[in-house]
Design an enzyme around this catalytic site. Structure first.
Site, PDB file in Angstrom:
ATOM      1  CG  HIS A 128      -7.855  40.222  13.882  1.00 18.53           C
ATOM      2  ND1 HIS A 128      -6.508  40.342  14.123  1.00 18.53           N
ATOM      3  CD2 HIS A 128      -8.036  38.958  13.413  1.00 18.53           C
ATOM      4  CE1 HIS A 128      -5.897  39.207  13.807  1.00 18.53           C
ATOM      5  NE2 HIS A 128      -6.803  38.348  13.376  1.00 18.53           N
ATOM      6  CG  ASN A 200      -2.071  36.893  12.610  1.00 19.52           C
ATOM      7  OD1 ASN A 200      -2.755  37.910  12.508  1.00 19.52           O
ATOM      8  ND2 ASN A 200      -2.601  35.692  12.714  1.00 19.52           N
ATOM      9  CG  HIS A 392     -10.349  41.061   0.049  1.00 19.74           C
ATOM     10  ND1 HIS A 392     -10.494  39.787   0.536  1.00 19.74           N
ATOM     11  CD2 HIS A 392     -10.636  41.000  -1.261  1.00 19.74           C
ATOM     12  CE1 HIS A 392     -10.850  38.986  -0.452  1.00 19.74           C
ATOM     13  NE2 HIS A 392     -10.941  39.688  -1.551  1.00 19.74           N
TER      14      HIS A 392
HETATM   15 FE1  HDE Z   1      -8.300  36.738   9.487  1.00 22.98          FE
HETATM   16  N1  HDE Z   1     -10.134  37.578   9.444  1.00 22.98           N
HETATM   17  N2  HDE Z   1      -9.081  34.953   9.001  1.00 22.98           N
HETATM   18  N3  HDE Z   1      -6.478  35.813   9.660  1.00 22.98           N
HETATM   19  N4  HDE Z   1      -7.495  38.447  10.001  1.00 22.98           N
HETATM   20  C1  HDE Z   1     -10.426  38.855   9.699  1.00 22.98           C
HETATM   21  O1  HDE Z   1     -11.786  40.219   8.355  1.00 22.98           O
HETATM   22  C2  HDE Z   1     -10.328  34.761   8.538  1.00 22.98           C
HETATM   23  C3  HDE Z   1      -6.206  34.501   9.415  1.00 22.98           C
HETATM   24  C4  HDE Z   1      -6.172  38.725  10.169  1.00 22.98           C
HETATM   25  O2  HDE Z   1      -7.195  44.904  11.010  1.00 22.98           O
HETATM   26  C5  HDE Z   1     -11.836  39.238   9.355  1.00 22.98           C
HETATM   27  O3  HDE Z   1     -12.071  42.436   8.088  1.00 22.98           O
HETATM   28  C6  HDE Z   1     -10.516  33.399   8.139  1.00 22.98           C
HETATM   29  C7  HDE Z   1      -4.797  34.298   9.320  1.00 22.98           C
HETATM   30  C8  HDE Z   1      -5.997  40.094  10.555  1.00 22.98           C
HETATM   31  O4  HDE Z   1      -9.083  44.828   9.899  1.00 22.98           O
HETATM   32  C9  HDE Z   1     -12.411  37.923   8.801  1.00 22.98           C
HETATM   33  C10 HDE Z   1      -9.339  32.773   8.393  1.00 22.98           C
HETATM   34  C11 HDE Z   1      -4.239  35.533   9.532  1.00 22.98           C
HETATM   35  C12 HDE Z   1      -7.279  40.632  10.614  1.00 22.98           C
HETATM   36  C13 HDE Z   1     -11.225  36.988   8.909  1.00 22.98           C
HETATM   37  C14 HDE Z   1      -8.434  33.748   8.919  1.00 22.98           C
HETATM   38  C15 HDE Z   1      -5.306  36.453   9.744  1.00 22.98           C
HETATM   39  C16 HDE Z   1      -8.191  39.583  10.251  1.00 22.98           C
HETATM   40  C17 HDE Z   1     -12.596  39.901  10.469  1.00 22.98           C
HETATM   41  C18 HDE Z   1      -9.015  31.319   8.168  1.00 22.98           C
HETATM   42  C19 HDE Z   1      -2.757  35.893   9.561  1.00 22.98           C
HETATM   43  C20 HDE Z   1      -7.648  42.032  11.026  1.00 22.98           C
HETATM   44  C21 HDE Z   1     -12.693  41.361  10.112  1.00 22.98           C
HETATM   45  C22 HDE Z   1      -9.174  30.890   6.803  1.00 22.98           C
HETATM   46  C23 HDE Z   1      -2.081  35.678   8.315  1.00 22.98           C
HETATM   47  C24 HDE Z   1      -7.729  42.930   9.840  1.00 22.98           C
HETATM   48  C25 HDE Z   1     -12.150  41.449   8.771  1.00 22.98           C
HETATM   49  C26 HDE Z   1      -8.034  44.333  10.282  1.00 22.98           C
HETATM   50  C27 HDE Z   1      -9.553  39.774  10.167  1.00 22.98           C
HETATM   51  C28 HDE Z   1     -11.294  35.733   8.496  1.00 22.98           C
HETATM   52  C29 HDE Z   1      -7.136  33.429   9.311  1.00 22.98           C
HETATM   53  C30 HDE Z   1      -5.049  37.839  10.004  1.00 22.98           C
HETATM   54  C31 HDE Z   1     -13.644  37.389   9.474  1.00 22.98           C
HETATM   55  C32 HDE Z   1     -11.790  32.814   7.585  1.00 22.98           C
HETATM   56  C33 HDE Z   1      -4.075  32.987   9.005  1.00 22.98           C
HETATM   57  C34 HDE Z   1      -4.686  40.801  10.839  1.00 22.98           C
HETATM   58  O5  HDE Z   1     -12.784  38.058   7.462  1.00 22.98           O
END
Ligand code: HDE
Length: 749
Positions: A128, A200, A392
């Site tokens: 993202h 999402n 978070h």
């Molecule tokens: Fe994320 N995801 N994600 N994700 N995600 C990040 O956090 C992660 C997942 C989503 O505009 C990171 O701050 C793991 C689902 C959005 O700043 C990180 C898993 C959904 C955003 C991370 C998922 C999301 C992130 C990278 C599987 C939809 C952008 C930067 C367990 C419900 C937030 C950050 C923003 C961002 C990890 C799965 C949505 C790396 C480990 C499911 C919208 O922490």
């Protein structure tokens, strides 16, 4: 003697007159300052924020209002200074031993300026990375009160919010309209602390367990050897992974559908994806899924258009959002809840609510509106706000709790963890965009980028030296308390429940819920993406996956790839389609839509009326003329020229004239003969052809009809007539359906 005030007025008048002579007013354009080549010499204070761009509220890291001006820490005072506040005499020349150098090491200003510049970048988000944010408000309807005690959902409570939209795979500088999932992350600055809904635009995910996240992302990101391709899934490693890891199939279906290429952030749904647990005042719980429903409807681009936009305007989605907000067309979404009884099995109608690869069709559990989100303020500084915002999932408020969905559980670790490197230390919640709008008293101390000057000597509990401060909140103080959810006593295992192994029923449900044109788009998207893969085995394996979803889907894609269609290896389960999943077949508001109007300065019949009607309808008319500036002496001004206009910018095209080829028309193309003796600028013909191909509504009246005839684009969704207003009214009906869907070939039913 004249009074000083009078003298001032006379002088001002004279200055105005001279200004007007130097810079004559352009009809219809507010007058501007005369151009000046030299920097002004009178010192003045820093630029104030734009009207709609006041900085975020400032509260101290310990939560108290600071009373500081909202632009605090930005530019202050009228003079250029060092970071230590000493005024600078010259910032254009370094300190040298004589005019021709060498440069002296003692030049602190040079070293400080370059040192700071050298460290301006922070690591981009690991996923993202490309995103765009805006501020707004959320107002609760009170309709959730029976199931959720969160204060921000109560009737009429207004909560400030910050929303960041994003793509998943691309780097920070990648293009906006790639085929990908979009992030939809909202930070609610509630009276009970920050609540982050990190969702999402697709309601399911690739994986059922967070331990697979590095795998799916490594597969989707560019190949590690050449770092190609950027921001897309059309490559071997992605399809290698998803074809072997079939729980991804449902998410892949959504990606390959029109949902993977939204028209605008304003026309995207949002989903919390996981099931949450909600608690009411009586302590009763329900399970729930969060949905964002855009007021403008759910709309997408078409694939060729999306690809073109990535070249013509890679910032398309950013621009669209910022322009809409700035022009007052504030985008809105309703927050809705699907609510399920909190039973020990945590299923609903046989669907496992802890499996994030499954949806619950809206026909089974309607989405109940609980509040309204309005985005009404652009960021003042992209880095300070959009880049530094840290979401978070663990930022929860009383009334909302987690469930045992293994994807949810892993995310609870990841978001906190990732900020440590991205924002360089543990104090990221002190950054203005992340600060809660309530007092913070967390007993955390020190660390990189500590901005608080904490008082007291006892940041520990229990203490007597600080009088026992801070105190734990009693029930009457509305603390956040985790639901005392029973945990089954069981062996430690690395296993998933049996229901998690059904990977094909819901992808099939999705497929069967699509209209013929949406099915056609899915087939083409799969064929395109697999067609970009090099490995034959990967293509064949993905065809096997598609065979298990639907035989027609598989055979059509196989046809395009020139490969045999395999037989299914899994017997298809009976599923009931969910019409709510289709984007086609409804009528939507046209607010904020962009209408291109090609004009010929020689004939402006009807242009003014139509332009005013478009503006009155809350849409944006863009006049396209052969050259820029005022259009004749009509008082109208061209916003686009034949050089700067391209079809991708418009939701519909109107032809009020047929401008002949201009001298800058390259490549010269023979304009087909239209009305006798008419030759039309080739760029106008190209614009018509593209709008036609992309199923956009087209209208023409008067001389504009000649251009249409010369283009050969007539038929479905093309309106012509003598009366501009009548043509426009018909065009509006077409635009309400978003596209002229029937223009697409439908090879499947
Ligand atoms: Fe994320 N995801 N994600 N994700 N995600 C990040 O956090 C992660 C997942 C989503 O505009 C990171 O701050 C793991 C689902 C959005 O700043 C990180 C898993 C959904 C955003 C991370 C998922 C999301 C992130 C990278 C599987 C939809 C952008 C930067 C367990 C419900 C937030 C950050 C923003 C961002 C990890 C799965 C949505 C790396 C480990 C499911 C919208 O922490």
């Amino acid at each position: 003697t004249r009074k000083p005030g009078k003298v001032k007025a006379v002088v001002e008048k004279a200055v105005d007159k001279v200004t007007e002579m130097v810079n004559p007013p352009i009809p219809g354009v507010p007058n501007s300052e005369p151009p000046s080549l030299a920097e002004p010499t009178d010192p003045r204070g820093p630029l104030p924020p734009k009207g709609d761009q006041d900085g975020p509220e400032t509260v101290s890291p310990t939560g108290a209002p600071t009373g500081a001006p909202k632009t605090s820490m930005g530019q202050q005072g009228e003079f250029l200074t060092t970071s230590a506040g000493a005024r600078i005499r010259d910032t254009d020349h370094s300190l040298k031993a004589g005019e021709r150098g060498p440069t002296l090491l003692q030049d602190h200003h040079l070293r400080e300026k370059v040192m700071h510049f050298d460290h301006e970048r922070i690591p981009e988000r690991v996923v993202h990375a490309r995103g765009y944010g805006a501020h707004g408000t959320f107002v609760g309807y009170g309709t959730a009160s029976n199931v959720c005690k969160s204060a921000f959902l109560a009737d009429g409570i207004e909560t400030p919010v910050f929303v960041r939209f994003s793509t998943v795979l691309g780097s920070r500088g990648s293009a906006d309209t790639v085929r990908d999932t979009r992030g939809f992350a909202t930070k609610f600055y509630t009276q009970e602390g920050n609540f982050d809904l990190v969702g999402n635009n697709i309601p399911v995910f690739f994986i059922q367990d967070g331990i697979k996240f590095p795998d799916v992302i490594h597969a989707g990101k560019p190949h590690p050897d050449r770092e190609i391709p950027q921001a897309q899934s059309a490559h071997d490693t992605f399809w290698d992974f998803v074809s072997t890891h079939t729980e991804a199939t449902h998410h892949v279906m959504w990606n390959m559908s029109d949902r993977g290429i939204p028209r605008s952030y304003r026309t995207m749904e949002g989903f919390g994806v996981h099931t949450f647990r909600l608690v009411n005042e009586a302590g009763e719980t329900v399970l729930a899924k969060f949905h964002w429903k855009p007021k403008l409807g759910v709309h997408s681009l078409v694939w060729e258009e999306a690809q073109m936009i990535n070249g013509f305007d890679p910032d398309f989605h950013r621009r669209d959002l910022a322009d809409a907000i700035e022009s007052g067309a504030h985008p809105q979404w309703e927050l809705g809840l699907q609510i399920f009884p909190d039973t020990p099995k945590q299923t609903f109608e046989g669907i496992d609510l802890l499996d994030p690869t499954k949806i619950v069709p809206e026909e089974l559990a309607p989405v109940q509106p609980v509040g309204l989100l309005t985005l009404n303020r652009n960021t003042m500084n992209f880095f300070a706000e959009t880049e530094q915002v840290a979401f978070h999932l663990g930022n929860l408020v009383p009334g909302i709790d987690v469930t045992d969905d293994p994807l949810f559980q892993a995310r609870l670790f990841s978001y906190l963890d990732t900020q440590l490197t991205r924002l360089a230390g543990p104090n990221f919640n002190q950054i203005p965009i992340n600060r809660p709008h309530v007092p913070v008293n967390d007993m955390f101390r020190d660390g990189y980028h500590q901005h608080a000057v904490h008082a007291g000597v006892a940041p520990y509990k229990p203490n007597t030296l600080d009088g026992g401060n801070p105190f734990e909140a009693g029930a009457e103080n509305r603390p956040f308390v985790e639901v005392a959810q029973p945990v089954a006593r069981s062996a430690k295992v690395r296993e998933a429940p049996a229901s998690y192994s059904d990977h094909f029923s819901q992808p099939r449900l999705f497929w069967l819920s699509m209209s013929p044109v949406e099915k056609e788009h899915l087939i083409r998207a799969f064929t395109f993406e697999l067609g970009k893969c090099y490995e034959q085995a990967v293509k064949e394996r993905q065809l096997q996956v598609l065979a298990n979803v639907d035989a027609t889907l598989c055979s059509e894609v196989a046809k395009g790839l020139g490969l045999p269609a395999p037989a299914p290896t899994v017997r298809p389960r009976k599923v009931t389609p969910s019409p709510a999943l289709s984007q086609v077949g409804q009528t939507w508001p046209t607010d904020g839509r962009l209408i291109g109007i090609v004009v010929d300065p020689a004939d402006l019949d009807g242009v003014r009326t139509v332009r005013e009607t478009i503006l009155a309808g809350g849409m944006v008319p863009l006049l396209i003329a052969p050259t820029g500036g005022p259009i004749g002496d009509s008082g109208l001004v061209a916003q686009r020229t034949l050089l700067t206009a391209r079809s991708i910018e418009f939701d519909a095209l109107l032809l009020a004239g047929s401008p002949p080829p201009g001298p800058d028309a390259v490549p010269a193309r023979d304009a087909k003969a239209g009305a006798p003796g008419t030759a039309v600028d080739p760029r106008v013909l190209l614009m018509i052809e593209e709008c036609y191909r992309h199923a956009k509504a087209i209208g023409a009246w008067g001389a504009g009809r000649a251009a249409l005839e010369a283009s050969g684009c007539t038929g479905l969704g093309v309106v012509t007539g003598d009366d501009a207003s009548k043509v426009f009214t018909e065009l509006m009906t077409l635009l309400g359906a978003h596209r002229v869907w029937d223009r697409f070939p439908a090879t499947v039913s």
